[in-house]
Motif scaffolding. Structure first.
Motif, short mmCIF file in Angstrom:
data_model
loop_
_atom_site.label_atom_id
_atom_site.label_comp_id
_atom_site.label_asym_id
_atom_site.label_seq_id
_atom_site.Cartn_x
_atom_site.Cartn_y
_atom_site.Cartn_z
N HIS A 358 0.83 -1.20 0.00
CA HIS A 358 0.00 0.00 0.00
C HIS A 358 0.87 1.26 0.00
O HIS A 358 0.61 2.20 -0.74
CB HIS A 358 -0.91 -0.01 1.23
CG HIS A 358 -1.79 1.19 1.35
ND1 HIS A 358 -3.11 1.18 0.98
CD2 HIS A 358 -1.54 2.45 1.77
CE1 HIS A 358 -3.64 2.38 1.19
NE2 HIS A 358 -2.70 3.16 1.68
N LEU A 359 1.90 1.26 0.86
CA LEU A 359 2.80 2.41 0.92
C LEU A 359 3.51 2.63 -0.40
O LEU A 359 3.75 3.76 -0.81
CB LEU A 359 3.82 2.21 2.04
CG LEU A 359 3.27 2.22 3.47
CD1 LEU A 359 4.36 1.82 4.46
CD2 LEU A 359 2.70 3.58 3.83
N ARG A 360 3.87 1.54 -1.06
CA ARG A 360 4.57 1.66 -2.34
C ARG A 360 3.64 2.16 -3.44
O ARG A 360 4.06 2.87 -4.35
CB ARG A 360 5.17 0.32 -2.73
CG ARG A 360 6.24 0.43 -3.80
CD ARG A 360 7.06 -0.82 -3.87
NE ARG A 360 6.27 -1.96 -4.28
CZ ARG A 360 6.12 -2.36 -5.55
NH1 ARG A 360 6.72 -1.68 -6.51
NH2 ARG A 360 5.41 -3.40 -5.84
N LEU A 361 2.36 1.81 -3.34
CA LEU A 361 1.40 2.36 -4.29
C LEU A 361 1.22 3.86 -4.07
O LEU A 361 1.07 4.64 -5.00
CB LEU A 361 0.05 1.65 -4.15
CG LEU A 361 -0.05 0.23 -4.73
CD1 LEU A 361 -1.35 -0.42 -4.30
CD2 LEU A 361 0.05 0.26 -6.24
N ARG A 362 1.24 4.25 -2.80
CA ARG A 362 1.03 5.66 -2.46
C ARG A 362 2.25 6.51 -2.80
O ARG A 362 2.13 7.66 -3.21
CB ARG A 362 0.71 5.78 -0.96
CG ARG A 362 0.13 7.13 -0.57
CD ARG A 362 -0.23 7.16 0.89
NE ARG A 362 0.94 7.19 1.76
CZ ARG A 362 0.90 7.16 3.09
NH1 ARG A 362 -0.27 7.04 3.70
NH2 ARG A 362 1.99 7.21 3.81
N ASN A 363 3.45 5.95 -2.61
CA ASN A 363 4.68 6.66 -2.96
C ASN A 363 5.64 5.69 -3.62
O ASN A 363 6.26 4.86 -2.95
CB ASN A 363 5.35 7.25 -1.71
CG ASN A 363 4.65 8.49 -1.20
OD1 ASN A 363 3.85 8.40 -0.28
ND2 ASN A 363 4.92 9.63 -1.79
N THR A 364 5.76 5.78 -4.93
CA THR A 364 6.62 4.86 -5.67
C THR A 364 8.09 5.24 -5.54
O THR A 364 8.96 4.46 -5.92
CB THR A 364 6.24 4.85 -7.15
OG1 THR A 364 6.29 6.20 -7.65
CG2 THR A 364 4.84 4.31 -7.34
N THR A 365 8.37 6.43 -5.02
CA THR A 365 9.75 6.83 -4.74
C THR A 365 9.85 7.20 -3.27
O THR A 365 8.84 7.31 -2.56
CB THR A 365 10.17 8.04 -5.61
OG1 THR A 365 9.27 9.14 -5.35
CG2 THR A 365 10.11 7.70 -7.08
N CYS A 366 11.08 7.39 -2.80
CA CYS A 366 11.31 7.80 -1.41
C CYS A 366 10.41 8.98 -1.07
O CYS A 366 10.25 9.91 -1.88
CB CYS A 366 12.78 8.16 -1.24
SG CYS A 366 13.20 8.92 0.34
N ALA A 367 9.80 8.94 0.13
CA ALA A 367 8.80 9.95 0.49
C ALA A 367 9.39 11.35 0.68
O ALA A 367 8.64 12.33 0.71
CB ALA A 367 8.08 9.53 1.78
N VAL A 368 10.71 11.47 0.81
CA VAL A 368 11.33 12.78 0.99
C VAL A 368 11.16 13.60 -0.30
O VAL A 368 11.49 13.11 -1.38
CB VAL A 368 12.83 12.63 1.34
CG1 VAL A 368 13.52 13.98 1.34
CG2 VAL A 368 12.99 11.95 2.69
N PRO A 369 10.64 14.82 -0.20
CA PRO A 369 10.43 15.62 -1.42
C PRO A 369 11.74 15.87 -2.15
O PRO A 369 12.73 16.29 -1.55
CB PRO A 369 9.81 16.93 -0.88
CG PRO A 369 10.16 16.96 0.57
CD PRO A 369 10.22 15.54 1.01
#
Length: 490
Positions: A358-369
């Motif tokens: 689920h987390l990977r679907l929400r952020n396919t890259t590192c969450a740091v902007p």
């Protein structure tokens, strides 16, 4: 001595202190000569030429402003955390990724410290911005000593040169510089061996590039070509003998009774190649390869594209083919209006596999902007509010709202206090938000990704339902009129 303006000969001395001094005399008068006459242009192109001059000046101003943000990793007082904070802050200011900001800061540092004479011409608008950018890209491997001579030569090149002439001058100068010194090991053809995944295009096309010494690459190409030609000949012989053709993973060769092309055969040979790991056990992938497909696309009622790994759109036909060939489907629940991914319940400290997906679907890259490192590989699950092992009920819960995936570098930076994320209160059904603070010097609010297909598909469904209801109502009224015709007008 050769003419420095052409870069034909580049003699240099180095004094006892290591400072570089050129034998060519570069006077201030050489830089203060009148700017060559501008080209004669029709009225509608004169603003374009003026804009190109302003572009050069803006680039020089940007480099001047960004140079102080560069932290030289070779310096004795280098602080990796401070450098990372500066890069992330610059990425926010430039509105680009972390990797691009890192490159721009390095270019700014080189422009001010190693190309000051050429930068002066850029600043006055005389030197085209594209030329300066090309110098930066072509000289990344040079030493500071060599850069001094590139700067001395390029600063004297006439602005009346054509772009082709500039490229020739630069290539000639770099060729002579590189021939005078031994190439570093990592820049030799042997040192540059690598396989890299290039950025995926928006039409569902990916590209894997193999780089190495020309003899090795040519040998690989010849082996592939020879193997493909042998299989193609075997396919022809199989058709003549009425046998099943070899290497036909899609069944298209047998279905069309036509041998596959050499390009397709080479592709299938690479795709089916077994990797010899010399007995090393390779662990199973941490994540599956996700292809998200709207249900209406699967049913053939919509041409909404699928999404590969949440970032790459693929045609609806390709998405349906991939789904049809898969033995297992995983349902992904999203809010029908906003497309926000619906959270899973918190149950333990270690996130479940479903939570990680689920987390990977929400952020396919590192969450740091600004960070573009993919979460498919070496990512680490992190609690935004720290989990309290001694008193779990009073610490951050292991729930979707309190979790994100970080690359190892930024996970370490968060643990060290360099990065401070704060999850903001969210509205049910809407994407969540996180405030990221970078060492109290910069902050930004980042919204979670959402499934972009969901709102569009929902809107199409509602529109279809509304039209269906209108047709039913029209038929009902027509039937009512036939049953109860209006009285005659007389």
């Amino acid at each position: 001595m050769g003419d420095l303006r052409d870069g034909a000969n580049v003699p240099f001395d180095e004094d006892a202190t290591g400072e570089v001094s050129s034998r060519a005399e570069l006077s201030v008068d050489a830089l203060s000569e009148p700017t060559p006459a501008a080209p004669v242009l029709p009225p509608h192109l004169r603003p374009v030429h003026a804009a190109s001059i302003q572009e050069s000046r803006r680039l020089a101003a940007r480099f001047t402003a960004l140079a102080p943000s560069f932290h030289d990793p070779e310096s004795e007082d280098y602080d990796a955390d401070a450098a990372e904070a500066e890069i992330l802050s610059a990425a926010l200011a430039l509105r680009c990724t972390r990797a691009v900001a890192d490159r721009i800061l390095r270019d700014a540092h080189i422009a001010l410290t190693q190309l000051p004479l050429t930068l002066a011409r850029l600043e006055c608008g005389e030197f085209p911005a594209a030329w300066f950018d090309r110098i930066l890209r072509r000289t990344r491997h040079l030493t500071a000593r060599q850069m001094a001579f590139v700067d001395a030569a390029a600063s004297c090149w006439p602005a009346t040169s054509t772009t082709e002439q500039f490229h020739h001058r630069l290539s000639r100068l770099l060729g002579r510089l590189e021939s005078q010194q031994e190439t570093p090991a990592h820049l030799t053809p042997e040192g540059r061996r690598r396989v890299e995944l290039l950025p995926t295009r928006d039409d569902g096309i990916g590209c894997l590039r193999v780089v190495g010494p020309a003899p090795e690459i040519l040998a690989l190409a010849q082996r592939l070509d020879s193997a493909a030609r042998a299989i193609q000949a075997a396919q022809r012989r199989a058709f003549e003998a009425g046998e099943t053709p070899p290497l036909d993973p899609r069944g298209t060769v047998a279905g069309t009774a036509t041998p596959a092309s050499l390009a397709l055969l080479q592709y299938d040979l690479l795709g089916g190649a077994a990797f010899g790991t010399d007995g090393v056990q390779v662990p199973q992938p941490r994540f599956r390869l996700n292809v998200t497909v709207p249900v209406l696309t699967l049913l053939g009622g919509s041409q909404e594209p699928g999404m590969l790994e949440g970032t790459t759109p693929i045609p609806a036909s390709m998405a349906r083919e991939l789904a049809g060939a898969s033995e297992t489907w995983h349902r992904v629940l999203t809010d029908p209006c906003s497309g926000a991914f619906l959270a899973l319940p918190a149950t333990r400290y270690t996130p479940t596999r479903a939570m990680l997906e689920h987390l990977r679907l929400r952020n396919t890259t590192c969450a740091v902007p600004g960070c573009t490192r993919p979460t498919s590989w070496a990512s680490e699950a992190d609690h935004i509010e720290e989990y309290d092992h001694g008193d779990p009920e009073h610490g951050g819960l292991t729930e979707i709202e309190n979790l994100h995936l970080l690359c190892w570098q930024h996970h370490r930076a968060k643990t060290a206090g360099l990065l401070d994320p704060t999850r903001l209160p969210s509205t049910p059904g809407l994407p969540g938000r996180t405030t990221w603070s970078i060492r109290d010097r910069a902050s930004v609010i980042v919204h979670d990704n959402e499934d972009l297909a969901t709102p569009h598909t929902t809107e199409a469904l509602m529109d279809s339902w509304t039209r269906y209801q209108a047709r039913l109502e029209s038929r009902r009224r027509a039937l009512e009129r036939r049953k109860n015709p209006p009285p005659p007008p007389y």
